[in-house]
Design a protein around this motif. Structure first.
Motif, PDB file in Angstrom:
ATOM      1  N   PHE A  88      18.926  24.741 -12.168  1.00 14.04           N
ATOM      2  CA  PHE A  88      19.631  25.224 -10.932  1.00 14.04           C
ATOM      3  C   PHE A  88      18.898  26.373 -10.169  1.00 14.04           C
ATOM      4  O   PHE A  88      18.576  26.274  -9.152  1.00 14.04           O
ATOM      5  CB  PHE A  88      21.214  25.432 -10.993  1.00 14.04           C
ATOM      6  CG  PHE A  88      21.781  25.538  -9.538  1.00 14.04           C
ATOM      7  CD1 PHE A  88      22.254  24.564  -8.843  1.00 14.04           C
ATOM      8  CD2 PHE A  88      22.072  27.071  -9.401  1.00 14.04           C
ATOM      9  CE1 PHE A  88      22.561  25.043  -7.690  1.00 14.04           C
ATOM     10  CE2 PHE A  88      22.543  27.222  -8.173  1.00 14.04           C
ATOM     11  CZ  PHE A  88      22.911  26.152  -7.198  1.00 14.04           C
ATOM     12  N   ARG A  89      18.509  27.354 -11.050  1.00 17.27           N
ATOM     13  CA  ARG A  89      18.041  28.671 -10.311  1.00 17.27           C
ATOM     14  C   ARG A  89      16.688  28.469  -9.761  1.00 17.27           C
ATOM     15  O   ARG A  89      16.357  28.966  -8.933  1.00 17.27           O
ATOM     16  CB  ARG A  89      17.988  29.765 -11.502  1.00 17.27           C
ATOM     17  CG  ARG A  89      17.438  30.840 -11.145  1.00 17.27           C
ATOM     18  CD  ARG A  89      17.183  31.832 -12.294  1.00 17.27           C
ATOM     19  NE  ARG A  89      16.060  31.512 -13.223  1.00 17.27           N
ATOM     20  CZ  ARG A  89      14.908  31.563 -13.034  1.00 17.27           C
ATOM     21  NH1 ARG A  89      14.278  31.974 -12.121  1.00 17.27           N
ATOM     22  NH2 ARG A  89      14.105  30.996 -13.989  1.00 17.27           N
ATOM     23  N   VAL A  90      15.853  27.640 -10.618  1.00 17.25           N
ATOM     24  CA  VAL A  90      14.483  27.220 -10.235  1.00 17.25           C
ATOM     25  C   VAL A  90      14.401  26.323  -9.037  1.00 17.25           C
ATOM     26  O   VAL A  90      13.288  26.031  -8.623  1.00 17.25           O
ATOM     27  CB  VAL A  90      13.502  27.013 -11.364  1.00 17.25           C
ATOM     28  CG1 VAL A  90      13.475  28.127 -12.247  1.00 17.25           C
ATOM     29  CG2 VAL A  90      13.835  25.787 -12.027  1.00 17.25           C
ATOM     30  N   THR A  91      15.341  25.576  -8.825  1.00 22.70           N
ATOM     31  CA  THR A  91      15.513  24.284  -7.797  1.00 22.70           C
ATOM     32  C   THR A  91      15.519  25.081  -6.404  1.00 22.70           C
ATOM     33  O   THR A  91      16.567  25.675  -6.119  1.00 22.70           O
ATOM     34  CB  THR A  91      16.341  23.419  -8.262  1.00 22.70           C
ATOM     35  OG1 THR A  91      16.027  22.845  -9.416  1.00 22.70           O
ATOM     36  CG2 THR A  91      16.187  22.109  -7.265  1.00 22.70           C
ATOM     37  N   LYS A  92      14.779  24.604  -5.251  1.00 22.76           N
ATOM     38  CA  LYS A  92      14.855  25.038  -3.997  1.00 22.76           C
ATOM     39  C   LYS A  92      16.246  24.393  -3.549  1.00 22.76           C
ATOM     40  O   LYS A  92      16.801  23.403  -3.837  1.00 22.76           O
ATOM     41  CB  LYS A  92      13.800  24.276  -3.106  1.00 22.76           C
ATOM     42  CG  LYS A  92      12.430  25.094  -3.284  1.00 22.76           C
ATOM     43  CD  LYS A  92      11.382  24.706  -2.065  1.00 22.76           C
ATOM     44  CE  LYS A  92      10.298  25.632  -2.166  1.00 22.76           C
ATOM     45  NZ  LYS A  92      10.800  26.925  -1.640  1.00 22.76           N
TER      46      LYS A  92
END
Length: 352
Positions: A276-280
């Motif tokens: 989730f953190r690295v997804t735009k």
């Protein structure tokens, strides 16, 4: 070649792989009974109705696989992509390695590694002989045999299951259609030998592709595989999926194939949160993994067989875990689910 002939060729190709996988299993079970006589649960204890349902699900998977290729989700050539060179080189080694696997299973040796395999620095849950395989995921032999072993396990349908991520992946990226293709970034978490990345490259010719895996041996195999295909080489990094080495909101799409059933519950949640953190914002996260009891109760005999026969220490918990709840807890929205053969797919959005 006409579409009708191509489809017939594809069906024949898939049936051939299925029969080969089944024949291999029968022969290996008989050899195992000779070398290691012991009463164990086998597919003979699986109800006939479940076996017929399994066959129908496999047929349905092949139909969907063909339909996606026919409508241009990926080229039809991908349907016939088989690592023949690896097959002829490594299939004999599978038979050579089997007695070690059976001996390890018999003696319940679950953390059995060769002296030259470095196991320092890995999370404790990873230092396992998953599937009783030699050196777990930490040797070149394991990496060379893995794709063949998985194809045999799923009777020639492992790649068809992997390809089910491609349609939702392309659909998920439509919100970024104004981007130049090379600006689109896709990450495959736990990329293993790189077969999923190879399929993504076939569907997204110009996207910038990335992959992470904990195993240096599997990354070497992935580099070998991916260097053979046209297009920009994906950027591969050795990394723990619980601590992805990327800045926040970096990827337009993140995928993960056959990872979560091999994680304990706490790690499962952390990996989802990292994805989730690295997804735009607006981006898509796609999981492909084993079916679960909630979506495929009729397949419970096969899930029990898999748990009993292979060393999968976290699978029993996985099949009862609520992945939708985990995705929502991390912040994902608009979660969809699909089931194909022995795999399920969760497609989740990060709100824009």
């Amino acid at each position: 070649m006409s579409d009708t002939l191509t489809k017939l060729t594809y069906q024949t190709f898939q049936q051939g792989k299925s029969y080969f996988g089944l024949t291999h299993k029968i022969l290996s079970i008989r050899l195992k009974e000779l070398l290691f006589p012991k009463k164990e649960a086998t597919s003979q204890g699986i109800p006939r109705e479940a076996i017929l349902t399994l066959q129908q699900r496999q047929n349905n998977l092949q139909e969907v696989d063909w339909e996606d290729a026919e409508r241009g989700v990926y080229p039809k050539s991908l349907l016939f992509d088989n690592p023949w060179e690896d097959f002829f080189r490594y299939y004999p080694l599978i038979w050579v390695d089997l007695p070690q696997i059976w001996d390890r299973a018999n003696q319940r040796k679950y953390q059995d590694f060769a002296a030259d395999v470095d196991i320092k620095g890995y999370p404790s849950y990873y230092i396992q002989n998953f599937h009783h395989q030699t050196n777990g995921y930490l040797s070149d032999l394991s990496a060379n045999l893995y794709d063949l072993q998985v194809e045999i396990l799923f009777q020639g349908s492992a790649d068809a299951m992997r390809r089910r991520i491609l349609a939702p992946l392309k659909k998920g990226l439509e919100v970024f259609r104004d981007l130049a293709p090379r600006q689109t970034r896709v990450l495959d978490v736990a990329c293993g030998t790189g077969r999923t990345l190879k399929m993504i490259r076939a569907a997204l010719h110009q996207a910038s592709l990335f992959g992470t895996d904990l195993s240096p041996a599997y990354l070497r195999k992935a580099n070998e595989l991916l260097s053979e295909i046209p297009g920009e080489l994906p950027q591969l990094l050795q990394a723990n999926a619980e601590e992805l080495p990327y800045v926040d909101n970096y990827f337009h799409a993140v995928t993960s194939v056959f990872l979560f059933h091999e994680l304990p519950a706490t790690a499962r949640q952390r990996v989802i949160e990292e994805c989730f953190r690295v997804t735009k914002p607006g981006g898509v996260f796609i999981i492909c993994d084993s079916i679960q009891l909630s979506d495929s109760p009729e397949m419970e005999p096969f899930m029990e067989y898999f748990h009993e026969t292979f060393h999968e220490p976290y699978y029993k918990h996985y099949i009862t875990d609520d992945l939708v709840e985990r995705l929502e807890k991390a912040g994902f929205v608009n979660i969809e689910m699909q089931v194909h053969f022995m795999s399920k797919y969760l497609i989740a959005r990060k709100a824009a």
